[in-house]
Design a protein around this motif. Structure first.
Motif, PDB file in Angstrom:
ATOM      1  N   ASP A   1     -27.860 -19.231  27.352  1.00 23.10           N
ATOM      2  CA  ASP A   1     -27.039 -19.301  26.151  1.00 23.10           C
ATOM      3  C   ASP A   1     -26.192 -20.266  25.870  1.00 23.10           C
ATOM      4  O   ASP A   1     -25.622 -20.687  24.944  1.00 23.10           O
ATOM      5  CB  ASP A   1     -26.318 -17.659  26.195  1.00 23.10           C
ATOM      6  CG  ASP A   1     -27.437 -16.580  25.925  1.00 23.10           C
ATOM      7  OD1 ASP A   1     -28.557 -17.107  25.466  1.00 23.10           O
ATOM      8  OD2 ASP A   1     -27.173 -15.463  26.369  1.00 23.10           O
ATOM      9  N   LYS A   2     -25.334 -20.527  27.298  1.00 19.27           N
ATOM     10  CA  LYS A   2     -24.336 -21.633  27.210  1.00 19.27           C
ATOM     11  C   LYS A   2     -24.867 -22.969  26.943  1.00 19.27           C
ATOM     12  O   LYS A   2     -24.237 -23.698  25.876  1.00 19.27           O
ATOM     13  CB  LYS A   2     -23.695 -21.830  28.715  1.00 19.27           C
ATOM     14  CG  LYS A   2     -22.663 -22.718  28.618  1.00 19.27           C
ATOM     15  CD  LYS A   2     -22.000 -23.052  30.158  1.00 19.27           C
ATOM     16  CE  LYS A   2     -21.185 -21.777  30.532  1.00 19.27           C
ATOM     17  NZ  LYS A   2     -19.806 -21.846  29.883  1.00 19.27           N
TER      18      LYS A   2
ATOM     19  N   SER B   1     -20.262 -18.699  27.032  1.00 17.30           N
ATOM     20  CA  SER B   1     -21.187 -17.791  27.569  1.00 17.30           C
ATOM     21  C   SER B   1     -21.394 -17.803  28.979  1.00 17.30           C
ATOM     22  O   SER B   1     -21.500 -18.874  29.449  1.00 17.30           O
ATOM     23  CB  SER B   1     -22.608 -17.478  26.854  1.00 17.30           C
ATOM     24  OG  SER B   1     -23.372 -16.815  27.498  1.00 17.30           O
TER      25      SER B   1
END
Length: 525
Positions: A73-74, A68
């Motif tokens: 999110d990552k 991502s």
């Protein structure tokens, strides 16, 4: 330019550290870390992504997308991976000052730690297949891996097996030495390495990436450097993957040396010697009973033994049955002898009882097992192993140069060459990373500080992750609780030496016709 056949053929000697030898090597490893100018690290793990997860786990797969472009999110995806998977090896390349007056002059000690997480964890089939195809010995990892519990600080898991507790404490202390001694850390595209190392040896990962970054900035005040980012920033037209960047740097340094220009002066050090210890120590009663007990009673009764292959007694089913039949006959003879009034016992002794020969064979087998148990893990009798003198580690010799080119199971020259090309262990990757950094350090000097605390991000070229505190967050609870362990006791602090003092023992530079000789760090020297 004179042709040099060794360009691109460097193979790095490394110390293979497993549960069998981590205890005798422990203090030497920590001593070398204390003298380091910087330490390069690489890791291997059981998963990089969540692939084809079983429905029984009910994972929300949208939370596991590590590519991502959104950092929140990552980071969430990466923490999900690190918390459910595990490290299988860690490579550490320790670069210390060799010649005080020569820039780019280093001694290098390489360590490959084979690891075995004791927490239940997931295994990505693709990741493990990749490791196996590239030479990673899964059987060795299962049998000899250093056992540790991931992320238990500040309340380490305590299990009944003392050996497991000791192994986990030692590998954790080795990592915490990097924190306590404020050493610069060098990685190559290593954000995942940092996430795994934090979860495995420091503590549970923070909930937010801002706190994680804050923690890293305070854990490693010496700086974190990513050689992939450095390579792309300085040579944007060239490939930046690890092997390419390393061999390119090696060629550049060799050409500089041949041209009489300042070049890296690196000496790969031999593997450390150590006194092997008995692992694990077998209970005394097994040795005391060897004349009476030729096979393992526990295995005979239950089909398993806590000592497995280290048990000096036989686990062979047919041998056990033979012994039990002899025991049954012996019991019958005892009962017969008690009622023998005709002198048959005397006749048996005169004629020679065939079971007497069996008894001698059994006794010899038992003695042989005990002798095998008294040999160290590398086949050398314990009393013949000599301890390494402090700081008196010999330079790499021809035997060492050849011994680590490929795993021992390579049976043909073609296979050995293929494995050498594909896989050089985490220690070799760490060495390549350190070499690239040293090469750019010599080239850029103080300008290299531009890359301090910037980590390459996949999917975000030109936008590295900045490792620095934010005014909108603070360090995590994990950091505050674990740093007391990382700082260590007064005894540990007493081991630290000021950098100037550590360098006083550096080697004097060799001279030829009044000029310094530059060495390129190839194993063929």
């Amino acid at each position: 330019m004179p042709k040099n056949e060794n360009i691109g053929n460097t193979s790095a000697t490394y110390n293979d550290v497993t549960r069998r030898n981590i205890e005798p090597l422990f203090e030497s490893i920590r001593e070398h870390i204390s003298r380091a100018k910087f330490v390069a690290i690489d890791t291997e793990f059981t998963g990089l992504v969540l692939g084809n997860a079983s429905p029984v786990f009910r994972f929300n797969t949208t939370e596991w997308v590590t590519r991502s472009t959104e950092m929140n999110d990552k980071y969430k995806a990466m923490t999900n991976i690190a918390k459910t998977h595990a490290l299988v090896s860690m490579g550490m390349s320790v670069f210390s000052r060799r010649h005080v007056s020569v820039p780019g002059s280093f001694n290098v000690h390489n360590f490959n730690f084979t690891l075995q997480a004791q927490n239940s964890h997931l295994i990505n089939p693709t990741s493990m297949a990749f490791l196996a195809q590239n030479g990673f010995d899964l059987a060795k990892q299962a049998i000899e891996g250093i056992r540790y519990f991931s992320g238990p600080n500040p309340n380490p898991v305590v299990v009944k097996t003392e050996a497991i507790n000791k192994e986990g404490q030692m590998i954790r202390k080795i990592f915490l030495d990097l924190v306590r001694l404020r050493k610069p850390i060098v990685i190559h595209n290593g954000l995942f390495d940092l996430v795994y190392l934090y979860q495995s040896f420091f503590g549970p990962l923070p909930d937010s990436y801002e706190s994680f970054v804050y923690d890293l900035s305070e854990m490693f005040p010496g700086g974190i450097y990513d050689t992939k980012l450095i390579a792309e920033g300085n040579d944007p037209e060239a490939a930046s993957f690890l092997a390419y960047a390393y061999h390119r740097s090696e060629r550049i340094q060799r050409r500089r040396a041949l041209a009489g220009e300042p070049a890296l002066n690196i000496r790969l050090k031999n593997r450390l010697e150590y006194d092997a210890v008995a692992e694990p120590l077998l209970p005394v009663d097994l040795h005391l009973e060897k004349d009476k007990q030729q096979y393992c009673k526990n295995f005979a009764a239950y089909g398993h033994c806590r000592y497995n292959q280290l048990c000096p007694l036989s686990h062979d089913i047919n041998f056990i049955l033979d012994c039990q039949e002899c025991e049954g006959s012996d019991k019958k003879d005892i009962n017969d002898n008690r009622n023998d009034t005709t002198g048959s016992k005397k006749r048996k002794l005169e004629e020679g009882d065939p079971r007497e020969g069996d008894s001698k064979i059994l006794k010899a087998l038992s003695n042989g097992a005990s002798e095998r148990a008294a040999v160290t893990s590398n086949g050398t009798p314990k009393d013949k192993r000599q301890a390494n003198e402090e700081y008196a580690i010999p330079e790499q010799d021809e035997t060492d140069k050849e011994s680590n080119k490929a795993p021992d199971f390579a049976e043909s020259p073609a296979l050995e060459k293929a494995i050498e090309t594909m896989y050089h262990t985490a220690a070799y990757d760490a060495f390549m990373t350190g070499y690239i950094f040293a090469s750019y350090k010599l080239q850029l000097q103080d300008a290299l500080d531009e890359y301090k605390n910037k980590v390459y991000l996949m999917g975000r070229p030109g936008q590295p992750l900045l490792i620095k505190p934010s005014m909108y967050t603070s360090n995590s609870i994990t950091y505050r609780q674990t740093m007391s362990l990382a700082l260590g006791s007064n005894k540990d602090k007493a081991k630290d030496k000021p950098e100037a003092e550590a360098e006083t023992g550096a080697e004097l530079p060799p001279k030829v016709e009044g000029k310094l000789v530059a060495e390129t760090g190839t194993a063929s020297e």
